[in-house]
Design a protein around this motif. Structure first.
Motif, PDB file in Angstrom:
ATOM      1  N   GLU A   3       0.814  -1.215   0.000  1.00  0.00           N
ATOM      2  CA  GLU A   3       0.000   0.000   0.000  1.00  0.00           C
ATOM      3  C   GLU A   3       0.850   1.268   0.000  1.00  0.00           C
ATOM      4  N   ARG A   4       2.177   1.118   0.205  1.00  0.00           N
ATOM      5  CA  ARG A   4       3.056   2.284   0.322  1.00  0.00           C
ATOM      6  C   ARG A   4       3.958   2.410  -0.906  1.00  0.00           C
ATOM      7  N   THR A   5       3.462   2.010  -2.069  1.00  0.00           N
ATOM      8  CA  THR A   5       4.249   2.071  -3.290  1.00  0.00           C
ATOM      9  C   THR A   5       3.726   3.160  -4.217  1.00  0.00           C
ATOM     10  N   VAL A   6       4.665   3.852  -4.872  1.00  0.00           N
ATOM     11  CA  VAL A   6       4.350   4.941  -5.795  1.00  0.00           C
ATOM     12  C   VAL A   6       5.197   4.737  -7.046  1.00  0.00           C
ATOM     13  N   ALA A   7       4.631   5.013  -8.209  1.00  0.00           N
ATOM     14  CA  ALA A   7       5.386   4.926  -9.458  1.00  0.00           C
ATOM     15  C   ALA A   7       5.091   6.148 -10.310  1.00  0.00           C
ATOM     16  N   VAL A   8       6.146   6.692 -10.934  1.00  0.00           N
ATOM     17  CA  VAL A   8       6.000   7.846 -11.818  1.00  0.00           C
ATOM     18  C   VAL A   8       6.713   7.530 -13.128  1.00  0.00           C
ATOM     19  N   GLY A   9       6.025   7.709 -14.253  1.00  0.00           N
ATOM     20  CA  GLY A   9       6.637   7.415 -15.539  1.00  0.00           C
ATOM     21  C   GLY A   9       5.872   8.028 -16.695  1.00  0.00           C
ATOM     22  N   ASP A  10       6.367   7.785 -17.911  1.00  0.00           N
ATOM     23  CA  ASP A  10       5.734   8.411 -19.085  1.00  0.00           C
ATOM     24  C   ASP A  10       5.623   7.483 -20.283  1.00  0.00           C
ATOM     25  N   GLY A  11       6.145   6.249 -20.202  1.00  0.00           N
ATOM     26  CA  GLY A  11       6.188   5.406 -21.392  1.00  0.00           C
ATOM     27  C   GLY A  11       5.352   4.157 -21.296  1.00  0.00           C
ATOM     28  N   VAL A  65       1.417   7.597 -11.165  1.00  0.00           N
ATOM     29  CA  VAL A  65       1.350   8.957 -11.685  1.00  0.00           C
ATOM     30  C   VAL A  65       2.017   9.018 -13.058  1.00  0.00           C
ATOM     31  N   ALA A  66       1.278   9.475 -14.045  1.00  0.00           N
ATOM     32  CA  ALA A  66       1.821   9.652 -15.392  1.00  0.00           C
ATOM     33  C   ALA A  66       2.289  11.085 -15.561  1.00  0.00           C
ATOM     34  N   MET A  67       3.377  11.247 -16.293  1.00  0.00           N
ATOM     35  CA  MET A  67       3.846  12.583 -16.642  1.00  0.00           C
ATOM     36  C   MET A  67       2.911  13.204 -17.674  1.00  0.00           C
ATOM     37  N   GLY A  68       2.828  14.512 -17.677  1.00  0.00           N
ATOM     38  CA  GLY A  68       1.953  15.199 -18.619  1.00  0.00           C
ATOM     39  C   GLY A  68       2.342  14.997 -20.059  1.00  0.00           C
ATOM     40  N   ASN A  69       3.611  14.637 -20.309  1.00  0.00           N
ATOM     41  CA  ASN A  69       4.077  14.397 -21.675  1.00  0.00           C
ATOM     42  C   ASN A  69       3.849  12.958 -22.134  1.00  0.00           C
ATOM     43  N   ALA A  70       3.270  12.120 -21.278  1.00  0.00           N
ATOM     44  CA  ALA A  70       3.029  10.718 -21.634  1.00  0.00           C
ATOM     45  C   ALA A  70       1.931  10.612 -22.695  1.00  0.00           C
ATOM     46  N   PRO A  71       1.981   9.575 -23.544  1.00  0.00           N
ATOM     47  CA  PRO A  71       0.886   9.343 -24.493  1.00  0.00           C
ATOM     48  C   PRO A  71      -0.436   9.126 -23.756  1.00  0.00           C
ATOM     49  N   ALA A  72      -1.524   9.336 -24.446  1.00  0.00           N
ATOM     50  CA  ALA A  72      -2.852   9.234 -23.828  1.00  0.00           C
ATOM     51  C   ALA A  72      -3.070   7.871 -23.177  1.00  0.00           C
ATOM     52  N   THR A 100      -2.303  12.387 -13.257  1.00  0.00           N
ATOM     53  CA  THR A 100      -1.314  12.945 -14.168  1.00  0.00           C
ATOM     54  C   THR A 100      -0.723  14.202 -13.546  1.00  0.00           C
ATOM     55  N   THR A 101       0.607  14.335 -13.642  1.00  0.00           N
ATOM     56  CA  THR A 101       1.287  15.525 -13.143  1.00  0.00           C
ATOM     57  C   THR A 101       1.759  16.356 -14.328  1.00  0.00           C
ATOM     58  N   GLY A 102       2.604  17.344 -14.098  1.00  0.00           N
ATOM     59  CA  GLY A 102       3.104  18.189 -15.167  1.00  0.00           C
ATOM     60  C   GLY A 102       4.059  17.446 -16.085  1.00  0.00           C
ATOM     61  N   THR A 103       4.481  18.106 -17.147  1.00  0.00           N
ATOM     62  CA  THR A 103       5.385  17.498 -18.110  1.00  0.00           C
ATOM     63  C   THR A 103       6.808  17.471 -17.560  1.00  0.00           C
TER      64      THR A 103
END
Length: 383
Positions: free
Chosen positions: A314-322, A336-343, A352-355
């Motif tokens: 329950e304490r895991t976080v992931a951030v990516g864009d691909g 959390v997806a980066m704002g520059n990630a594909p739809a 979604t966060t910023g680019t």
């Protein structure tokens, strides 16, 4: 006779009056819970207090604890403060959002977070070897608060070394080659890391299939910690480490954690045949496939690390864009997806966060230090 309470001083820094007050309340609440007498708190809007001044503050008040909020830049230097405080027998304690269950250094299993961070398109722009200063500072603050940062990338270990140095990471874990290679950082080891797990495969069947279907394809077999054996040189910045042009016999001679297949439009022709062989195929655009052993992803490697670190799921976080980040989005409690990630990648995430140009990852990392921006621990995690 009443036993004197341990004494403490604090340091808060924020650009706004509200931010300073929030940090004051955080330190006061922590001191009250721990039974400390909080004698004095220095407020600074510009992060201008030096380490020596902080030590002088502790000495003037004969304090045995110096309290610093995790969101404060000084938190990233807590070990340096503690080292200077040795002459006074005091220690520096980093305080994060206890009310939300995010603990202090070091946190118990149910409060410590494990944060998986992609590199290209997340921590830095595609193909770069540096990291913006604000991003590096945010990573340092999260680590100082007792949480686990794990770099998880499609890059090889060689390609990740500059990023690790830019973040000033000397300990911790990294996932390379889309989950095929896992390493533990160790400043005493050659290269600064020790390979803990490397999953390899015999590349001859898939390589011959690729050349049959796309004769012009360039192939690259990863050599861990070195570079690639290649059938033809790749362009500048396309691969990391040394490139050694070899014939097919030498290309096939050793198992590898990753085989690169590259040619214009190759993905359409090859991705399904590669997967039909049971291999994992990660695509980059229309011209590139990374083939790795069956059943591997960033998520599979991260799960093994999570179990090693004894962090609650329950304490895991992931951030990516691909696209190669989608499995770790399914793995993480907060994706959390980066704002520059594909739809399609954004849709697979919880938010979604910023680019990358906006350093959107910084907002995510700072939210982990702010009790008002994070969800409470699930009830089952606190039992």
């Amino acid at each position: 006779m009443t036993t004197p309470r341990p004494t403490a001083v604090g340091y808060v820094s924020a650009p706004t009056t509200g931010g300073l007050q929030q940090q004051r309340e955080l330190l006061a609440g922590y001191a009250a819970r721990e039974g400390f007498a909080l004698l004095h708190v220095v407020a600074d809007a510009r992060d201008g207090v030096t380490l020596s001044e902080l030590v002088d503050l502790a000495e003037r008040h004969d304090a045995v604890h110096v309290l610093v909020p995790a969101s404060n830049l000084m938190a990233a230097r807590h070990q340096a403060v503690t080292d200077l405080l040795k002459r006074t027998d005091a220690v520096c304690t980093v305080v994060s959002g206890l009310a939300a269950g995010f603990g202090t250094v070091p946190g118990p299993r149910h409060v410590r977070l494990m944060i998986a961070l992609d590199v290209d398109g997340t921590l830095t722009a595609e193909g770069r070897h540096d990291v913006p200063g604000e991003t590096a500072e945010a990573v340092a603050q999260v680590r100082a608060a007792g949480h686990e940062i794990v770099i998880a990338s499609g890059r090889s270990l060689v390609g990740l070394v500059p990023i690790i140095r830019a973040l000033e990471l000397e300990t911790g874990w990294i996932v390379a080659s889309n989950g095929a290679v896992t390493a533990r950082l160790d400043p005493q080891a050659p290269g600064g890391y020790i390979v803990q797990d490397a999953r390899t495969f015999d590349i001859e069947p898939v390589a011959r299939l690729a050349l049959d279907l796309v004769p012009e394809a360039r192939l690259g077999a990863e050599e861990i910690g070195v570079g690639y054996r290649v059938t033809a040189r790749f362009g500048r910045g396309q691969v990391s480490g040394a490139q050694r042009v070899v014939g097919l016999d030498e290309l096939f001679a050793k198992p590898t954690p990753r085989l690169i297949l590259a040619a214009p439009g190759l993905v359409t022709t090859l991705v399904e045949p590669v997967r039909a062989l049971g291999l994992t195929a990660n695509t980059v655009g229309a011209d590139w496939i990374d083939a790795t052993p069956p059943g591997l992803s960033k998520a599979s490697a991260l799960e093994e690390i999570r179990q090693r670190l004894d962090v609650s799921p329950e304490r895991t976080v992931a951030v990516g864009d691909g696209g190669n980040d989608r499995p770790m989005f399914e793995w993480a409690a907060r994706a959390v997806a980066m704002g520059n990630a594909p739809a399609a990648v954004r849709e697979a995430a919880d938010e979604t966060t910023g680019t990358v140009e906006e350093q959107g990852v910084v907002d995510v990392l700072q939210s982990l230090l702010n009790p008002q921006l994070v969800a409470p621990i699930p009830a089952e995690a606190t039992s």
